[in-house]
Design a protein around this motif. Structure first.
Motif, short mmCIF file in Angstrom:
data_model
loop_
_atom_site.label_atom_id
_atom_site.label_comp_id
_atom_site.label_asym_id
_atom_site.label_seq_id
_atom_site.Cartn_x
_atom_site.Cartn_y
_atom_site.Cartn_z
N PHE A 28 0.79 -1.22 0.00
CA PHE A 28 0.00 0.00 0.00
C PHE A 28 0.83 1.28 0.00
O PHE A 28 0.26 2.38 -0.07
CB PHE A 28 -0.94 0.00 1.20
N LEU A 29 2.16 1.16 0.10
CA LEU A 29 3.00 2.35 -0.01
C LEU A 29 3.68 2.44 -1.37
O LEU A 29 4.46 3.36 -1.62
CB LEU A 29 4.05 2.36 1.10
N LEU A 30 3.40 1.47 -2.24
CA LEU A 30 3.98 1.50 -3.58
C LEU A 30 3.40 2.66 -4.38
O LEU A 30 2.25 3.08 -4.16
CB LEU A 30 3.71 0.19 -4.32
N PRO A 31 4.17 3.20 -5.34
CA PRO A 31 3.64 4.27 -6.19
C PRO A 31 2.41 3.80 -6.96
O PRO A 31 2.30 2.63 -7.33
CB PRO A 31 4.81 4.58 -7.13
N GLY A 32 1.49 4.70 -7.20
CA GLY A 32 0.27 4.36 -7.93
C GLY A 32 -0.92 4.33 -6.99
O GLY A 32 -0.81 3.99 -5.82
N ASP A 33 -2.06 4.71 -7.53
CA ASP A 33 -3.30 4.77 -6.75
C ASP A 33 -4.27 3.74 -7.30
O ASP A 33 -4.77 3.88 -8.42
CB ASP A 33 -3.91 6.16 -6.84
N PRO A 34 -4.57 2.67 -6.53
CA PRO A 34 -5.49 1.65 -7.03
C PRO A 34 -6.90 2.17 -7.26
O PRO A 34 -7.63 1.65 -8.10
CB PRO A 34 -5.47 0.58 -5.92
N ILE A 35 -7.30 3.20 -6.50
CA ILE A 35 -8.63 3.78 -6.69
C ILE A 35 -8.71 4.48 -8.05
O ILE A 35 -9.71 4.33 -8.77
CB ILE A 35 -8.96 4.77 -5.55
N GLU A 36 -7.68 5.21 -8.41
CA GLU A 36 -7.66 5.84 -9.73
C GLU A 36 -7.65 4.80 -10.84
O GLU A 36 -8.25 5.00 -11.90
CB GLU A 36 -6.44 6.75 -9.87
N ALA A 37 -6.97 3.67 -10.61
CA ALA A 37 -6.89 2.62 -11.62
C ALA A 37 -8.24 1.97 -11.89
O ALA A 37 -8.45 1.39 -12.96
CB ALA A 37 -5.89 1.56 -11.19
N LEU A 38 -9.19 2.07 -10.95
CA LEU A 38 -10.50 1.47 -11.16
C LEU A 38 -11.23 2.10 -12.34
O LEU A 38 -12.03 1.43 -13.01
CB LEU A 38 -11.37 1.63 -9.89
N GLY A 39 -10.96 3.36 -12.58
CA GLY A 39 -11.64 4.06 -13.67
C GLY A 39 -11.09 3.76 -15.04
O GLY A 39 -11.74 4.06 -16.05
N GLY A 40 -9.89 3.18 -15.10
CA GLY A 40 -9.28 2.88 -16.40
C GLY A 40 -8.96 4.15 -17.16
O GLY A 40 -8.38 5.09 -16.62
N ASP A 41 -9.38 4.21 -18.43
CA ASP A 41 -9.11 5.38 -19.27
C ASP A 41 -9.99 6.57 -18.88
O ASP A 41 -9.67 7.71 -19.25
CB ASP A 41 -9.36 5.03 -20.75
N ARG A 42 -11.08 6.32 -18.18
CA ARG A 42 -11.96 7.40 -17.75
C ARG A 42 -11.88 7.51 -16.23
O ARG A 42 -12.54 6.75 -15.50
CB ARG A 42 -13.41 7.13 -18.18
N PRO A 43 -11.10 8.44 -15.73
CA PRO A 43 -10.92 8.57 -14.28
C PRO A 43 -12.25 8.80 -13.57
O PRO A 43 -13.15 9.48 -14.08
CB PRO A 43 -10.00 9.80 -14.14
N LEU A 44 -12.36 8.21 -12.39
CA LEU A 44 -13.56 8.41 -11.58
C LEU A 44 -13.61 9.85 -11.05
O LEU A 44 -12.56 10.47 -10.85
CB LEU A 44 -13.56 7.43 -10.40
N PRO A 45 -14.81 10.36 -10.84
CA PRO A 45 -14.90 11.70 -10.24
C PRO A 45 -14.20 11.74 -8.89
O PRO A 45 -14.15 10.75 -8.17
CB PRO A 45 -16.42 11.91 -10.10
N GLU A 46 -13.67 12.90 -8.55
CA GLU A 46 -12.92 13.05 -7.30
C GLU A 46 -13.76 12.69 -6.09
O GLU A 46 -13.27 12.10 -5.12
CB GLU A 46 -12.41 14.48 -7.19
N SER A 47 -15.04 13.04 -6.13
CA SER A 47 -15.92 12.74 -5.00
C SER A 47 -16.08 11.23 -4.81
O SER A 47 -16.11 10.73 -3.68
CB SER A 47 -17.29 13.39 -5.20
N VAL A 48 -16.16 10.51 -5.93
CA VAL A 48 -16.29 9.05 -5.87
C VAL A 48 -14.99 8.44 -5.34
O VAL A 48 -15.01 7.51 -4.52
CB VAL A 48 -16.65 8.47 -7.25
N GLN A 49 -13.87 8.95 -5.82
CA GLN A 49 -12.57 8.44 -5.36
C GLN A 49 -12.42 8.65 -3.85
O GLN A 49 -11.96 7.75 -3.13
CB GLN A 49 -11.43 9.15 -6.10
N GLN A 50 -12.82 9.81 -3.36
CA GLN A 50 -12.70 10.10 -1.94
C GLN A 50 -13.61 9.18 -1.12
O GLN A 50 -13.22 8.70 -0.04
CB GLN A 50 -13.06 11.57 -1.68
N GLN A 51 -14.81 8.93 -1.63
CA GLN A 51 -15.74 8.05 -0.94
C GLN A 51 -15.18 6.62 -0.85
O GLN A 51 -15.29 5.97 0.18
CB GLN A 51 -17.08 8.03 -1.67
#
Length: 308
Positions: A28-51
């Protein structure tokens, strides 16, 4: 005996917490955000990522995340993936395949390593002895993925003796080749240990006494040398049974075997941190418990071990 058992269990607990904390931090300290990766080519909205970060506790300090993970672990909960699937349920459906593969590899390790070590030890300095030593060195030097892909091409594609991938043909046909590749890395060290043990046993006083009494070489080897020489090897083989479960990761990926090893491999690729930690924690726990069980059995057979 109880003091010995308590000491081993205390060591298990310390190692378990240390290793799992390192694994958790490494994931979990490796570079990269798994939450951002869930969106693929279309990033998830910031509010969804925070949730999602709040839902999975990723907005907390790493030590707090680890404590929360341990709290669930002690209740039998290995966590939930970022796609909403239970880690325990995903592993449960794959354990039979991995256990079958590991047990097959372990049996091959036992049979081949004991025979090679016994023959090499009894023929010390001969061409067979040198061949065994050279072969084991080569076996440990070749990367497992190189050996796996080569064996897959030769025996699966060229000779068509075994399936190329999968376990559709069942046991033993689908398991024998990948299990043999895993076993090669285990038997290299065990066969050399068996060889050295046989040489030491053949030079012991009781063997000289048996020879002086006129007992045949076959009787000495079959009834006395093999049993005494195998004693230190048994401990190593027992420990390897636990470690082989973790050694299936690369082989299951190469041969497309739907086991826990392949699950871990894909989880790393998909950045499913919870799944990686869950599988790794389970494998570490199995290995540690196997070590403790082997130590206890060894102490019962040889009380001198309790005083080490």
């Amino acid at each position: 005996m109880w003091r010995f058992l308590a000491r081993r269990l205390l060591e298990l607990v310390i190692v378990f917490f240390g290793v799992t904390f390192v694994i958790y931090c490494a994931v979990f300290l490796l570079p990269g955000d798994p939450i951002e990766a869930l969106g693929g080519d279309r990033p998830l909205p910031e509010s969804v990522q925070q949730q999602l970060r709040e839902q999975y506790g990723l907005d907390q300090p790493i030590w707090q995340q680890y404590v929360n993970y341990l709290g669930g672990l002690f209740q039998g909960d290995l966590g939930t993936t970022f796609t909403g699937q239970s880690v325990s349920e995903q592993m449960a459906s794959r354990w039979p395949t991995t256990i079958t593969l590991a047990l097959t590899a372990w049996v091959l390790t036992v049979l081949i390593s004991v025979v090679l070590g016994l023959v090499a030890g009894l023929r010390r300095g001969s061409a067979i002895d040198r061949s065994v030593l050279l072969g084991t060195i080569i076996a440990e030097s070749v990367p497992v993925f190189v050996m796996g892909i080569t064996a897959q091409y030769v025996f699966g594609i060229m000779l068509k003796w075994t399936p190329i991938a999968g376990v559709g043909d069942g046991w033993p046909r689908s398991f024998i080749l990948p299990a043999l590749i895993i076993a090669i890395y285990g038997l290299a060290g065990v066969s050399r240990l068996m060889r050295g043990s046989v040489i030491d046993t053949m030079q012991s006083d009781f063997v000289r006494t048996l020879r002086a009494k006129g007992l045949s070489r076959r009787g000495i080897v079959g009834l006395h040398v093999t049993r005494n020489a195998a004693a230190p090897v048994v401990n190593v083989l027992a420990i390897q049974l636990g470690s082989l479960l973790g050694g299936t990761v690369v082989i299951e990926a190469i041969f497309n075997i739907n086991g826990v090893g392949q699950l871990l491999y894909k989880a790393i690729q998909d950045q499913e941190g919870t799944l990686v930690v869950g599988v790794a924690t389970t494998l570490v726990l199995i290995f540690l418990i196997t070590n403790v069980v082997v130590d206890v059995i060894s102490s019962l057979l040889d009380p001198r071990i309790r005083n080490d």
